[in-house]
Design an enzyme around this catalytic site. Sequence first.
Site, short mmCIF file in Angstrom:
data_model
loop_
_atom_site.label_atom_id
_atom_site.label_comp_id
_atom_site.label_asym_id
_atom_site.label_seq_id
_atom_site.Cartn_x
_atom_site.Cartn_y
_atom_site.Cartn_z
CD GLU A 129 -3.06 -1.22 2.13
OE1 GLU A 129 -2.45 -1.42 3.24
OE2 GLU A 129 -4.21 -0.97 1.92
CD GLU A 151 -3.58 -6.09 3.54
OE1 GLU A 151 -3.88 -6.67 2.62
OE2 GLU A 151 -2.91 -5.18 3.86
#
Length: 734
Positions: A129, A151
Amino acid sequence: MTYTNFKIETDSEGIALITWDMPDKSMNVIDGTVMDEMDVLLEQIEGDEAIKGVVITSGKQAFGAGADLTMLQSMLGDYAAEKAKDEQKAAQMLFDGAYRLNKTLRRIEAGDKPWVAALNGMALGGCLEIALACHARVASDDEKTKFGLPEVKVGLLPGGGGTQRIARLVNPQDGIQMLLQGKTHPAKKAMQLGFITEVVPAADVVETSKQMIRDGLKAEAPWDQKGFKAPINVWSPAGVQMLSAGNAILRKETYANYPNALNIMKCVYEGLLLPFDTALKVESRYFANTLTTPEAKAMIRSLFINMQELNKGARRPDVPKSDLKKVGVIGAGFMGAGVAYVTAKAGLEVVLLDRDQDAADKGKAYSSDQMDKAIKRRRATEEKKESLLGLITATTDYAALEDCDLVIEAVFEDKGIKKVVTESAEAAIGKNAIFASNTSTIPITELSEASVRAKNFIGIHFFSPVDRMMLVEIIMGKKTGDKALAMAIDYVLAIKKTPIVVNDSRGFYVNRCVMRYMNEAWNMLAEGVPAPMVENAAKMVGMPVGPLTLNDEVAIDLSQKVIKQTIADLGSDAVDPRHVKLVNILVDDYGRIGKKAGKGFFDYPPKPAKKKLWPELKTLFPQLDASDVDINDLKDRYLYTIAMEAARTVQEKVVTDIREADVGAILGFGFAPYTGGPLSFIDEVGLANFQKRARELAKKYGDHFKPIKLINQMAKDGDTFYGRFKIEADKEAA
Ligand code: NAD
C-alpha cells in the site's frame, strides 16, 4: 536528520533515496515507530527545496511484509479500555488509528514531489500500500517475488488505501479477486494487471526508479487527474452486473461468515462512487469496523500471532539446535514418497528405503513427477530437479541409514512390521539419531516398546497430501526426551511446515477432532437427514471441506479399519452400531470406498463433470422431510462436537498449549477459520453459553454433546481458554 528505520540520502540531482531497513528485524513491517518516522520524513522532504523527487526502497531482501499485527492488537486493547469509559471517544480513537496510515500515504500521493517505490523484493499488505501511494512502482522481475494484499486471510481488509487504489488500477474482476482472496502475483503479472509500473532485475530497481524521476514523472495519481475514469463505472450495466454477481459469489463462498470480505466489497462499491479523499475515509471506517469484529480478533490471534509463534519454535525445548543434514525415510509409499520430496526440497539429504528396489524407486519417482509439474508451471528448472533428485538415495539397504540424524518410518500401519523396521533401523543408525513414526493410529508409547532408546523415539505425523498440508503433528511418547522433540521441531521448521506438539492418545489430536466431524455427519445420515443438508450445513458454518467429501478423500475403507480396530481394542460398545452399519453397507455391499475408487458418498464421473452425491444414500435410512430439519442445529452440531473434543484433549492433557489446538484444527482439517479454531470458538460463544447450548444438543442428539468436566468448571469460574491457559503458556515462554 537521523531515523531508526530509514536512511535518506539526496544525490546531486536532487533525488532522495529512502532506504527502509528496520534494525533487529529480518523483515520490514509497519509499526508505530515506522508511522511516526514516515511523518517526520515527509516533513523533511516537503521542506527541503533541494529534493526534487523521492525513491523509496528497502535495505532488506524484501520490501516489506505488511503491518505489524501486534500493533493492531494493542490498538484494539486501547479501544476496549476506552470503550468501557466513553464509547464515542473510543470509536473516534479507533477511527483515528485506522485512518493514520491513509493520511500519511495520501500526503505522499497528493504532494508536489514525485515518489517511486523501488521494490527490490516482496511487498505485501501495508507495504504494498505504501508503494501504491507512490506515483510509480518498479519491481524486481524475480518470479518468486510476490506482490499482493493478503489482509483478507487474517480477518482484515487492506486499510492503507489498498481497496481504493486497486479498484482504480486493476480491472474489476482481477482487482476484487486480489482483495477477496488475498492472492499474490509475481511482478510481470502484477504489471499486466496494472498495479506495477515497470519490471527490471532486482539490482536495477533503484536506478530505473531514479531515471523515471529524471524523465519527468508527474507527481499526480491518475485519479487526481482530470477526466480519470476507474476501470469500472458502478452504475453502468457492466458495473451493476459485476458487483451483484460478485456479491452472490461472495455469499456462496463464505456464507457471510467473513465480515471483512463483505466490508471489502462495500469499500470497493462505495469508494468508487466517491471522491478519492472521501473514499479513503470510508475505507478507514470499514477497517475500524472490521477490526472490532470477533472474527478479526480470532483470526489475527490464531492465524497470525499463534502461528508465527509456533513457526518460530515456541514449543522447542531449550537444547542446542540440531545439525540436521540427512533424513532416512522408511516406506516409500503414498506418505513416504511425499515426506522424501518435501525433505529434499528443503535441501536435506534423504535415504528412501523400501522392501524392494522397485518400490523405493517408485517412491523417488514421485519427486521427479512433482518437479516436472513445477517445471511446467515455471516454478522450477531442470537443474533444480536434478539437484533435488541428487539428494534422494532410493535403497533397500539399512546400512545406508548409518549417518542419518533422523529416521521417519511410514511403512504399513501394522505394529508387527513397524517393530521389525524399528529394530533394523536402530541397529544401523547412530546412538544419538532420532527415530520417528508417521503412524496415524497406533500409540507412540506402544510403538516405542520396540525401541532400545525410547527417549529418542517420537511421532511425526504428516497429513496427506504431504506437500500441500502445512501442519505436522509431533507426538510425545511417555518416554520421549527433549532432544527428540527439539530435533522433530527443527526438522518440521526446516521443511517450512507448522509443528504442533501433543501427548500420546488414540487419534492424537487432529484425527480425534476429524473423527468427531465425520461421526456427526454419519449420525445425521442415520437420523435420516437428507445427505445434501448434511454436507451443506458444514459448508454453511464455514468448514471448507464437507464431512462426506472429506470422508471420501480419507477413504471409507480406512474408516472401516479404524472402526474394526476400535472394537478390537475397546469393545463393541465403543462404536455406534449405526456407524458400523453405514460404513459396512458402503464398503462391503457397494465397494464405495471413497474417491480413490471413483465412488463413496459421492460419485466421481470423469472430468469435467462434477462429483455428485450418490442418489442411493437416501435409501439406506428412512428420510426426514427437509423442512423438519433444523439447519441451525446441524450447523451447531459440527462446531460443538469438534470444539467439545478439542476441550477434552485439553482436559486430558493431550494438548497442553491451546494455541496448538486452534492452529492445528484450522491447518489440519480447515476448522471454520473465522472462529480462530475450536477453543477460540468456545471463548467467543462464552463458556456458560457454550455449556447451555451443548446441554440442549445433548438432549436432542446424544450424550457426546454433554459438557465435559473442564467446560463445567470453566463455566462456573467464568473463565475462558485464553484467559485460563494462555497465561501459563506466556509464562513458560518468558
Ligand atoms: P502405503 O501402503 O502407501 O505405503 C507403505 C509403504 O511401506 C509401501 O511402499 C511398502 O512397500 C512399505 N513397506 C511395508 N513394509 C515394509 C518394510 N518392512 N520395510 C520397508 N518398507 C516397507 O501406506 P501410506 O498410506 O503411505 O501409510 C504409511 C504410514 O503413514 C502408515 O503408518 C499410516 O498410518 C501413516 N499415515 C497415512 C496417512 C494417509 O493419509 N495415507 C496419513 C498420515 C499417516
